[in-house]
Design an enzyme around this catalytic site. Sequence first.
Site, PDB file in Angstrom:
ATOM      1  N   GLY A  95     -16.380 -32.068  12.092  1.00 52.87           N
ATOM      2  CA  GLY A  95     -16.851 -31.291  11.618  1.00 52.87           C
ATOM      3  C   GLY A  95     -17.754 -30.500  10.718  1.00 52.87           C
ATOM      4  O   GLY A  95     -18.642 -30.247  10.151  1.00 52.87           O
ATOM      5  N   HIS A 102     -21.307 -33.294   0.255  1.00 54.16           N
ATOM      6  CA  HIS A 102     -19.741 -31.446  -0.254  1.00 54.16           C
ATOM      7  C   HIS A 102     -18.623 -31.365   0.008  1.00 54.16           C
ATOM      8  O   HIS A 102     -18.007 -31.750   1.178  1.00 54.16           O
ATOM      9  CB  HIS A 102     -21.022 -29.984   0.428  1.00 54.16           C
ATOM     10  CG  HIS A 102     -20.809 -30.263   2.147  1.00 54.16           C
ATOM     11  ND1 HIS A 102     -21.417 -31.099   2.877  1.00 54.16           N
ATOM     12  CD2 HIS A 102     -20.388 -29.287   2.650  1.00 54.16           C
ATOM     13  CE1 HIS A 102     -21.789 -30.802   4.195  1.00 54.16           C
ATOM     14  NE2 HIS A 102     -20.018 -29.823   4.095  1.00 54.16           N
TER      15      HIS A 102
HETATM   16  P1  5GP Z   1     -19.646 -28.736   6.903  1.00 55.05           P
HETATM   17  O1  5GP Z   1     -19.875 -28.548   8.570  1.00 55.05           O
HETATM   18  O2  5GP Z   1     -21.193 -29.644   6.785  1.00 55.05           O
HETATM   19  O3  5GP Z   1     -18.339 -29.167   6.581  1.00 55.05           O
HETATM   20  O4  5GP Z   1     -20.332 -28.026   6.029  1.00 55.05           O
HETATM   21  C1  5GP Z   1     -21.333 -26.867   6.417  1.00 55.05           C
HETATM   22  C2  5GP Z   1     -21.356 -25.796   5.806  1.00 55.05           C
HETATM   23  O5  5GP Z   1     -22.876 -25.584   5.211  1.00 55.05           O
HETATM   24  C3  5GP Z   1     -21.195 -24.857   6.455  1.00 55.05           C
HETATM   25  O6  5GP Z   1     -20.310 -24.301   6.296  1.00 55.05           O
HETATM   26  C4  5GP Z   1     -22.305 -23.523   6.342  1.00 55.05           C
HETATM   27  O7  5GP Z   1     -22.162 -22.529   7.100  1.00 55.05           O
HETATM   28  C5  5GP Z   1     -22.920 -23.960   4.999  1.00 55.05           C
HETATM   29  N1  5GP Z   1     -24.206 -23.715   5.265  1.00 55.05           N
HETATM   30  C6  5GP Z   1     -25.434 -24.314   5.924  1.00 55.05           C
HETATM   31  N2  5GP Z   1     -26.644 -24.151   5.668  1.00 55.05           N
HETATM   32  C7  5GP Z   1     -26.571 -23.083   4.326  1.00 55.05           C
HETATM   33  C8  5GP Z   1     -27.029 -22.540   3.626  1.00 55.05           C
HETATM   34  O8  5GP Z   1     -29.517 -22.603   4.163  1.00 55.05           O
HETATM   35  N3  5GP Z   1     -26.984 -22.192   2.951  1.00 55.05           N
HETATM   36  C9  5GP Z   1     -25.461 -22.532   2.146  1.00 55.05           C
HETATM   37  N4  5GP Z   1     -25.422 -21.725   1.750  1.00 55.05           N
HETATM   38  N5  5GP Z   1     -24.595 -22.090   3.229  1.00 55.05           N
HETATM   39  C10 5GP Z   1     -25.209 -23.370   4.421  1.00 55.05           C
END
Ligand code: 5GP
Length: 115
Positions: A95, A102
């Site tokens: 995911g 992060h």
């Molecule tokens: P991952 O899927 O990689 O664990 O989490 C990435 C997260 O980054 C997702 O929950 C998504 O909503 C968030 N995200 C993606 N693009 C942006 C953005 O431009 N700004 C912010 N604040 N969050 C973002």
Amino acid sequence: MYDKDNIFAKIIRGDAPSTQIYADDYAIAFQNIAPRAKTHVLVVPRGEYTDIYDFTANAPADAQAGFWNAVRKTVEKLGIENNFRAVANTGAGAGQSVFHFHVHIMSDERFKTDF
Ligand code: 5GP
């Protein structure tokens, strides 16, 4: 391989906007643009690491300590010390969609799923 143009790198550089919760020399924390819980904040180290495996294998000790300290500071600032989840999706199959390490900090009155 780390992509310097990923969205979190742009936010760290100030080239993209975010709603900031906490920042120090090691990390920044900002609101998730698409929250999956009442509180959903992302804590991001300033260093260039793709995921938690890369970070824990390769970041210097002070960067790792600084990052986890920033997680704690963020949780304290949000006032959720006793009710939150910390999640680090690692790899597309698990995911992960942004390949700059992060940790998701999520809090709600009551979570709908259990691990
Ligand atoms: P991952 O899927 O990689 O664990 O989490 C990435 C997260 O980054 C997702 O929950 C998504 O909503 C968030 N995200 C993606 N693009 C942006 C953005 O431009 N700004 C912010 N604040 N969050 C973002």
